[in-house]
Design a protein around this motif. Structure first.
Motif, PDB file in Angstrom:
ATOM      1  N   LYS A  81       0.813  -1.222   0.000  1.00 41.66           N
ATOM      2  CA  LYS A  81       0.000   0.000   0.000  1.00 41.66           C
ATOM      3  C   LYS A  81       0.846   1.272   0.000  1.00 41.66           C
ATOM      4  O   LYS A  81       0.353   2.350  -0.305  1.00 41.66           O
ATOM      5  CB  LYS A  81      -0.891   0.035   1.246  1.00 41.66           C
ATOM      6  N   PRO A  83      -5.055  -7.318 -11.507  1.00 44.78           N
ATOM      7  CA  PRO A  83      -5.998  -6.237 -11.180  1.00 44.78           C
ATOM      8  C   PRO A  83      -5.666  -5.580  -9.841  1.00 44.78           C
ATOM      9  O   PRO A  83      -5.980  -4.410  -9.622  1.00 44.78           O
ATOM     10  CB  PRO A  83      -7.347  -6.946 -11.126  1.00 44.78           C
ATOM     11  N   THR A  84      -4.998  -6.350  -8.966  1.00 46.48           N
ATOM     12  CA  THR A  84      -4.681  -5.823  -7.635  1.00 46.48           C
ATOM     13  C   THR A  84      -3.677  -4.682  -7.680  1.00 46.48           C
ATOM     14  O   THR A  84      -3.479  -3.999  -6.671  1.00 46.48           O
ATOM     15  CB  THR A  84      -4.102  -6.942  -6.761  1.00 46.48           C
ATOM     16  N   SER A 138      -4.141  -2.023  -8.796  1.00 50.03           N
ATOM     17  CA  SER A 138      -4.887  -0.795  -8.457  1.00 50.03           C
ATOM     18  C   SER A 138      -5.100  -0.641  -6.957  1.00 50.03           C
ATOM     19  O   SER A 138      -5.629   0.373  -6.512  1.00 50.03           O
ATOM     20  CB  SER A 138      -6.212  -0.740  -9.216  1.00 50.03           C
ATOM     21  N   ASN A 139      -4.651  -1.615  -6.166  1.00 49.20           N
ATOM     22  CA  ASN A 139      -4.685  -1.442  -4.702  1.00 49.20           C
ATOM     23  C   ASN A 139      -3.468  -0.680  -4.193  1.00 49.20           C
ATOM     24  O   ASN A 139      -3.433  -0.256  -3.042  1.00 49.20           O
ATOM     25  CB  ASN A 139      -4.749  -2.798  -3.993  1.00 49.20           C
TER      26      ASN A 139
HETATM   27  C1  LIG Z   1      -7.668  -5.154  -3.880  1.00 50.48           C
HETATM   28  O1  LIG Z   1      -8.023  -5.350  -5.231  1.00 50.48           O
HETATM   29  C2  LIG Z   1      -9.048  -6.274  -5.450  1.00 50.48           C
HETATM   30  C3  LIG Z   1      -9.206  -6.441  -6.917  1.00 50.48           C
HETATM   31  O2  LIG Z   1      -9.092  -5.225  -7.604  1.00 50.48           O
HETATM   32  C4  LIG Z   1     -10.308  -5.770  -4.775  1.00 50.48           C
HETATM   33  O3  LIG Z   1     -11.342  -6.697  -4.968  1.00 50.48           O
HETATM   34  C5  LIG Z   1     -10.046  -5.598  -3.291  1.00 50.48           C
HETATM   35  O4  LIG Z   1     -11.157  -5.062  -2.695  1.00 50.48           O
HETATM   36  C6  LIG Z   1      -8.851  -4.704  -3.069  1.00 50.48           C
HETATM   37  N1  LIG Z   1      -8.512  -4.757  -1.653  1.00 50.48           N
HETATM   38  C7  LIG Z   1      -8.267  -3.674  -0.963  1.00 50.48           C
HETATM   39  C8  LIG Z   1      -7.926  -3.848   0.444  1.00 50.48           C
HETATM   40  O5  LIG Z   1      -8.336  -2.556  -1.454  1.00 50.48           O
END
Ligand SMILES: *[C@@H]1O[C@H](CO)[C@@H](O)[C@H](O)[C@H]1NC(C)=O
Ligand SMILES: *[C@@H]1O[C@H](CO)[C@@H](O)[C@H](O)[C@H]1NC(C)=O
Ligand SMILES: *[C@@H]1O[C@H](CO)[C@@H](O)[C@H](O)[C@H]1NC(C)=O
Ligand SMILES: *[C@@H]1O[C@H](CO)[C@@H](O)[C@H](O)[C@H]1NC(C)=O
Ligand SMILES: *[C@@H]1O[C@H](CO)[C@@H](O)[C@H](O)[C@H]1NC(C)=O
Ligand SMILES: *[C@@H]1O[C@H](CO)[C@@H](O)[C@H](O)[C@H]1NC(C)=O
Ligand SMILES: *[C@@H]1O[C@H](CO)[C@@H](O)[C@H](O)[C@H]1NC(C)=O
Ligand SMILES: *[C@@H]1O[C@H](CO)[C@@H](O)[C@H](O)[C@H]1NC(C)=O
Ligand SMILES: *[C@@H]1O[C@H](CO)[C@@H](O)[C@H](O)[C@H]1NC(C)=O
Ligand SMILES: *[C@@H]1O[C@H](CO)[C@@H](O)[C@H](O)[C@H]1NC(C)=O
Ligand SMILES: *[C@@H]1O[C@H](CO)[C@@H](O)[C@H](O)[C@H]1NC(C)=O
Ligand SMILES: *[C@@H]1O[C@H](CO)[C@@H](O)[C@H](O)[C@H]1NC(C)=O
Length: 693
Positions: free
Chosen positions: A282, A300-301, A303-304
């Motif tokens: 993060k 896709p993650t 974008s986290n």
């Molecule tokens: C992380 O990314 C996934 C997929 O984009 C999403 O479903 C999930 O909510 C995210 N988790 C956080 C903690 O933001």
């Protein structure tokens, strides 16, 4: 001074005011200066009769003990005197940015008081093995970077350097394994800087014991192997840079480094996907995974990682569309570089939510479709490269992009195949554009009038299109233009005189401004426009008429390419004034007359071609021209000289007849010049008769 009665402090301070530093410390400092070969004017302030605590660069504690010697950037030369080891209260020694040479004296490294030792940016050399004998129990910061130290990095005893927090040894020539001794001996060890050395071998698993390490930079070494599992135990790590090594393997453990803000693993041989767990980072601000062998789709993650400002995944084998990544969760992004991958599909709309984006490079992928209107949202966008994709509708693309008012660099060549160059009234804006690459599109139409409004343009690449019509007369409105490439089009008409009064072709360029991202062409990297050469390439067109005499005004030209046109007349004598020329190609025209002997004075000329014309007479044999191969001259049946194995038997008569012809042309332009020409030809004859008779 812990637990001391305040009154005592005041008393001590008052006492200090009355006294001075000790003679012993004074003489240690004077000895240090005496052993320098260049003291940078220190002796003006360092007078034996005054208190050394008041000397330039010296600080003392309240009891007049010298505690700091700050002599960075003082133009000091010579070696570092062992006498500094006699300053028994010295805490900080900063000698960085001088020209000190020799080694670090053992006496100095045996100090039990020094906490900060910075000798970076000097000319020190040797192998630093003295560190193995040193004590340095209080040393917290050691900066020996940017010197000429070599050999294995020493392993001091456990007692020595047990207080070490930061070691900067970057930019030297250290060899061997990367040191891990401090991971065990120094419990607070946090910063290890080893970049730009010759460290080799694997990343030792012992590094995993460096549990307090927050910053590791070992970029630009010869490290190999994969990252050991223990490495991912260093969970406090914030800045990790291992770029430009030969590291391999996957990045599967990387998400255990939860505190990472900077991750630079570019220029290695890492493979595999970006792990799904990347989203757990993060705090990630900058990620460089460029120039590796990574593959798969972006998870896709990604974008986290909402703190991201810079993404560089260029030069890998990543593939797939980008639709899965929601860029609108990454509002801080300023740079996205996905160059040279196999990404496909249309450019994802969510990218246009990153309103602070200043540099976007998607070149050399397989993106297709039209550019979205939403790219106009990117008001900060300064650098956009979409080169070498399969985008369509250039008219629409340029209309949309014209609302990105801050664009300075627009590289969109190798797209829009066989479309028409947008017409004059269709495009407006681009007032800040400095670089426009519109090459390799097979565009038809004329050189459009809207280009004349790009008054800040420095580089214009239109080569490998199918543009017709003349080179427009307004070209000299573009007063900053210095890099012109219109090679391989179907341009017609004469070379306009306007082109002969381009300010930036006449004088040297100024004001280097770096690009937001370096530009790569033919495997070279350019960080600023000024690194591109001043050039005029209009070869392989259908230009007619003569080469204007005024070409001699374009004194800044480094490369001139007029090849494969239908030019007639002589090679103007004035071309010999272009003393910066490195490349001159006039081949494949209908040029007549003799070769100006003054071309021999173009000392930087390394590429030269006048083949396939109707030139005549002797090739000047003494000087620069004689160094070029016969292919530079062939296809001119009336030329003679040893390099094309044609004997200049009737050289005198030949020259005489054609001098007359040449003068006739010259008279129209400049009489003085004609006179110079005759002298030139006469000299030529003298040289010839010496060589051949
Ligand atoms: C992380 O990314 C996934 C997929 O984009 C999403 O479903 C999930 O909510 C995210 N988790 C956080 C903690 O933001
Ligand atoms: C500095 O002065 C002291 C006495 O005041 C003298 O003994 C010493 O030699 C002097 N040092 C130098 C380098 O002149
Ligand atoms: C350090 O001090 C000692 C004792 O005062 C002296 O003998 C020695 O010469 C000094 N060393 C240097 C390098 O000045
Ligand atoms: C030494 O001085 C230079 C120049 O002032 C400074 O940049 C550097 O941070 C200093 N070194 C240390 C360890 O403080
Ligand atoms: C030398 O390195 C130390 C520790 O990393 C750092 O504090 C210092 O500023 C550096 N010195 C220079 C001149 O950069
Ligand atoms: C270490 O030294 C290099 C070059 O000498 C410098 O660029 C870098 O900033 C230093 N690192 C730290 C953390 O001070
Ligand atoms: C360090 O890493 C190794 C291997 O991954 C693991 O077995 C060990 O438990 C880790 N140690 C700590 C203190 O986390
Ligand atoms: C964009 O940049 C501006 C100015 O630097 C800043 O104030 C703003 O917070 C940034 N916006 C986002 C979404 O990061
Ligand atoms: C446009 O560029 C100028 C000059 O570089 C800068 O001051 C300004 O903030 C930029 N505008 C935006 C919207 O980023
Ligand atoms: C190009 O885009 C414009 C505007 O979106 C559209 O009107 C035009 O039909 C498009 N041209 C082609 C050839 O698709
Ligand atoms: C030049 O013009 C001729 C016809 O005049 C045409 O056949 C030829 O293809 C043109 N060459 C170029 C390079 O455009
Ligand atoms: C010199 O120029 C004349 C025309 O003035 C031409 O006929 C002759 O061929 C040229 N000389 C040579 C050696 O070709």
């Amino acid at each position: 001074m812990p637990h001391v009665h305040p009154a005592l402090v005041i008393f001590l301070s008052l006492a200090a005011l009355a006294t001075s530093c000790t003679e012993k410390e004074k003489s240690s400092l004077l000895q240090f200066v005496a052993e320098l070969s260049q003291d940078g004017g220190l002796t003006n302030s360092w007078e034996n009769s005054t208190d050394c605590c008041r000397w330039e660069g010296i600080t003392c504690s309240s009891d007049r003990t010298v505690t700091g010697v700050f002599l960075a950037s003082k133009s000091l030369q010579g070696h570092i005197s062992a006498s500094l080891g006699n300053l028994t209260g010295l805490v900080c020694l900063n000698l960085s940015h001088n020209s000190l040479h020799g080694d670090l004296p053992l006496e100095l490294l045996s100090s039990n008081s020094i906490a900060v030792l910075d000798v970076s940016f000097n000319l020190l050399n040797g192998d630093l093995q003295v560190l193995e004998k040193s004590t340095l129990r209080s040393l917290q910061v050691l900066n020996v970077s940017s010197n000429f130290f070599s050999g294995h990095f020493p392993s001091p005893t456990r007692e020595a350097m047990k207080s070490l927090i930061a070691l900067n040894a970057s930019n030297n020539s250290f060899t061997g394994q990367i040191p891990t001794v401090f991971c065990v001996s120094a419990p607070s060890f946090a910063v290890l800087q080893l970049s730009y050395n010759q460290f080799s071998g694997r990343i030792p698993s012992e590094l995993g014991n460096c549990s307090m390490l927050t910053s590791l930079n070992a970029g630009h070494n010869n490290l190999s192997g994969s990252l050991p599992d223990e490495f991912f135990n260093i969970t406090l790590m914030e800045h990790l840079s291992l770029h430009d090594n030969q590291l391999e393997g996957t990045l599967n453990g990387i998400s255990r480094l939860k505190n990472l803000a900077t991750l630079n693993l570019g220029g290695n041989m890492f493979s595999g996907n970006i792990p799904y767990s990347i989203g757990e980072l993060k705090k990630l601000v900058t990620i460089h995974l460029d120039h590796n062998s990574m593959s798969g789709e972006l998870p896709p993650t990604l974008s986290n990682c909402t703190s991201l400002i810079t993404i560089d995944f260029s030069s890998n084998n990543f593939s797939g569309g980008l639709k899965e990544v929601n860029f609108s969760n990454l509002p801080n992004l300023k740079t996205i570089d996905l160059m040279l991958n196999n990404f496909s599909g249309t450019i994802p709309e969510s990218i246009y939510s990153c309103i602070n984006l200043t540099a976007l490079r998607l070149s050399s992928n397989k993106f297709h479709g039209q550019l979205s209107e939403r790219i106009g949202n990117l008001k900060s966008l300064a650098f956009l490269s979409l080169v070498d994709n399969s985008l369509t509708n250039i008219t629409s693309a340029l209309q949309i992009l014209s609302s990105c008012r801050n664009l300075t660099t627009l590289l969109i060549g190798k797209n829009f195949k066989n479309e028409a160059m947008p017409k004059d009234d269709a495009i407006d804006g681009f007032g800040n554009l400095r670089v426009l690459f519109l090459n390799d599109c097979s565009l038809s139409g004329k050189i459009p009038l809207w280009l004349s409004k790009l008054t800040n343009l420095e580089m214009l690449l239109l080569y490998n299109n199918e543009l017709t019509g003349p080179i427009p007369d307004w070209i000299n409105n573009l007063i900053f233009l210095f890099h012109i490439n219109m090679y391989n089009n179907s341009l017609t008409g004469e070379i306009p005189t306007a082109l002969m009064s381009m300010p930036m072709l006449e004088k040297d360029k100024v004001a280097p401004k770096p690009f937001e991202l370096p530009i790569y062409t033919r495997s070279r990297q350019y960080r600023m426009a000024i690194s591109f050469s001043t050039m005029l390439h209009v070869g392989r067109n259908n230009l007619t008429g003569v080469i204007p005499e005024e070409i001699g005004q374009l004194k800044a030209l480094v490369s001139l390419d007029l090849r494969s046109n239908k030019l007639i007349g002589v090679i103007p004598q004035s071309i010999c004034n272009l003393s910066n020329l490195e490349a001159l190609d006039l081949s494949g025209n209908h040029l007549t007359g003799t070769i100006p002997i003054g071309l021999n004075n173009l000392h930087f000329l390394s590429k030269f071609n006048i083949s396939n014309n109707d030139l005549e007479g002797p090739i000047p044999i003494n000087g620069q021209l004689s160094t070029f191969p016969n292919s530079s001259f062939q296809g001119n049946p009336k030329l003679c000289g040893p390099m094309i194995a044609r004997y200049c038997g009737s050289a005198e008569t030949t020259i005489t007849t054609n001098v007359t012809k040449n003068i006739d042309i010259k008279v129209i332009s400049a009489i003085a010049f004609g006179a110079f020409f005759i002298v030139g030809v006469m000299y030529d004859q003298i040289v010839l008769s010496k060589a051949f008779c």
